[in-house]
Design a protein around this motif. Structure first.
Motif, PDB file in Angstrom:
ATOM      1  N   PRO A 206     -24.147  36.477   6.797  1.00 15.74           N
ATOM      2  CA  PRO A 206     -23.359  36.067   7.972  1.00 15.74           C
ATOM      3  C   PRO A 206     -24.158  35.101   8.849  1.00 15.74           C
ATOM      4  O   PRO A 206     -25.388  35.112   8.833  1.00 15.74           O
ATOM      5  CB  PRO A 206     -23.120  37.399   8.692  1.00 15.74           C
ATOM      6  N   ASP A 207     -23.459  34.309   9.625  1.00 15.23           N
ATOM      7  CA  ASP A 207     -24.113  33.309  10.469  1.00 15.23           C
ATOM      8  C   ASP A 207     -24.886  33.942  11.620  1.00 15.23           C
ATOM      9  O   ASP A 207     -25.848  33.360  12.119  1.00 15.23           O
ATOM     10  CB  ASP A 207     -23.062  32.332  11.030  1.00 15.23           C
ATOM     11  N   ASN A 208     -24.433  35.097  12.081  1.00 18.08           N
ATOM     12  CA  ASN A 208     -25.071  35.689  13.258  1.00 18.08           C
ATOM     13  C   ASN A 208     -26.287  36.559  12.916  1.00 18.08           C
ATOM     14  O   ASN A 208     -26.805  37.268  13.781  1.00 18.08           O
ATOM     15  CB  ASN A 208     -24.060  36.530  14.039  1.00 18.08           C
ATOM     16  N   SER A 210     -30.190  36.430  11.728  1.00 12.30           N
ATOM     17  CA  SER A 210     -31.319  35.494  11.618  1.00 12.30           C
ATOM     18  C   SER A 210     -32.187  35.866  10.412  1.00 12.30           C
ATOM     19  O   SER A 210     -32.816  36.926  10.394  1.00 12.30           O
ATOM     20  CB  SER A 210     -32.161  35.545  12.902  1.00 12.30           C
TER      21      SER A 210
END
Length: 410
Positions: A206-208, A210
């Motif tokens: 997912p993009d969120n 890190s």
């Protein structure tokens, strides 16, 4: 410098098995490979024979927990800890085995660090290794061998499982298709606010979240380079007794054989000494009988005094100086005569003034006279060989024998 064989087992007998061999203290891999199932572990038997063995097991089968347990002693804490986890663990506490870490109290106040797993599963792993004749005394949950970093989590994908280490005593292991369910927990977990460093690609990221991807490495090599011996699942009833090395075992066999040979040698020597003692006793009796035959008037004869008695008898038939010269000559003469048994002495005469023995002897060939002459000279005697005469089937000859030392004195 030694080498270590690393084995990563699966939780089922048909699970794939990874293995790797590397030199201790170095990151260079000597050999690595995969086995299709646990029954093929015998392929590693030879590799394990001369190396240390470290086994990794799936962390998904081990519950790694840190607790705050009231208690004044480690024994009391360890007795109470399993029952504090009854509500969290799916299995009955009685069916589980608890292995404890010696880690001291952390910043969160936890004072008990343990790993719980089914006894049956741990026994099964040990049985697989035993069936393959692989000796292993160190077994570690795989995720606990990932690198530790205060600033980020570490992760790697091994087969279809993702292993993560969040802190020194906090790990996760789950199937790769479970990411959609695990990621929200990671994001919302206040204890996990660090970046993830991954040694392999992770699916459906997912993009969120890190994530920093590090250069790819062989997953088992990462575990082999960062594992610690401070924690071991094989504790208590599952602790493996130290195995004697092959070299030591061979030396013990050698020592045993040598000891047996030594005892056998002593026994043989004892039997030989016993036999020689009997032979000596028989010879002594024969000497005494011969002496009594020569001097029948003698009533008591001791073997230790026969030599002095012979000297006395010789003194009776000649002066002591003559007997003193005759006996040494006889002593030197006897071994040489014994070495040439073909010579048969007929007469012996001793000239006291010349310190000389004159011997008349017979033999079947001329060569034996020369052979005796050489033997007498080797004994330190001066020998004059007289003429030899052929008397039918025998040769007759004479010897004049003196001691070289006596000539020097005269």
């Amino acid at each position: 410098m030694g080498e270590t064989l690393f084995i990563r087992l699966g939780n089922r007998v048909d699970s794939k098995i990874h293995w790797l061999v590397k030199t201790n203290g170095h990151e260079e891999i000597i050999a690595s490979g995969e086995l299709p199932n646990a029954s093929e572990l015998t392929q590693l038997t030879t590799k394990a024979a001369a190396r240390d063995v470290v086994t990794f097991v799936p962390a998904c089968d081990v519950a790694v927990k840190s607790l705050t347990v009231p208690g004044s002693s480690q024994r009391a804490i360890r007795l109470a800890a399993p029952y504090m986890l009854e509500d969290e663990l799916a299995q009955d506490v009685e069916k589980l085995f608890f292995a404890f870490n010696e880690q001291k109290q952390n910043e969160q106040g936890n004072n008990c660090f343990l790993a719980a797993l089914e006894r049956e599963q741990l026994s099964l792993w040990q049985q697989w290794l035993a069936d393959a004749d692989i000796f292993c005394k160190l077994m570690i949950p795989d995720a606990l061998a990932l690198p530790i970093n205060e600033e980020h989590c570490t992760a790697v994908m091994l087969d279809e499982q993702i292993l993560m280490r969040l802190s020194p005593w906090q790990v996760m292991s789950f199937e790769s298709n479970a990411w959609p369910y695990v990621v929200p927990q990671l994001i919302n977990n206040s204890d996990v606010d660090k970046e993830i460093h991954s040694y392999s690609p992770l699916p459906n990221m997912p993009d969120n979240l890190s994530v920093e991807f590090l250069p790819e490495e062989l997953p088992l090599a990462i575990l082999a380079n960062h594992y610690s011996t401070k924690f071991n699942l094989l504790q208590g009833e599952f602790q493996v007794k130290e195995k004697r090395s092959t070299t030591l075992t061979n030396w013990l066999w050698v020592a045993g054989i040598a000891s047996f040979a030594l005892v056998l040698n002593f026994a043989l020597k004892g039997a030989e000494l016993y036999q020689l003692s009997n032979q000596q006793a028989a010879i002594e009796q024969e000497v005494i009988a011969t002496y009594k035959s020569a001097f029948p008037e003698t009533k008591r004869v001791k073997i230790s005094t026969i030599r002095s008695q012979l000297k006395r008898k010789l003194a009776e038939v000649g002066n002591s100086g003559e007997s003193a010269g005759f006996l040494p000559l006889l002593i030197n003469l006897e071994p040489a005569l014994a070495s040439v048994p073909e010579i048969k002495p007929q007469t012996l005469k001793f000239d006291g003034k010349r310190k000389e023995v004159r011997m008349q002897a017979v033999a079947k060939d001329y060569q034996y006279f020369e052979k005796l002459k050489v033997a007498l000279e080797k004994a330190g005697l001066t020998v004059n060989l007289g003429a030899q005469n052929n008397q039918g089937d025998q040769i007759s000859g004479s010897f004049s024998i003196t001691d070289k030392s006596s000539k020097g004195r005269s």
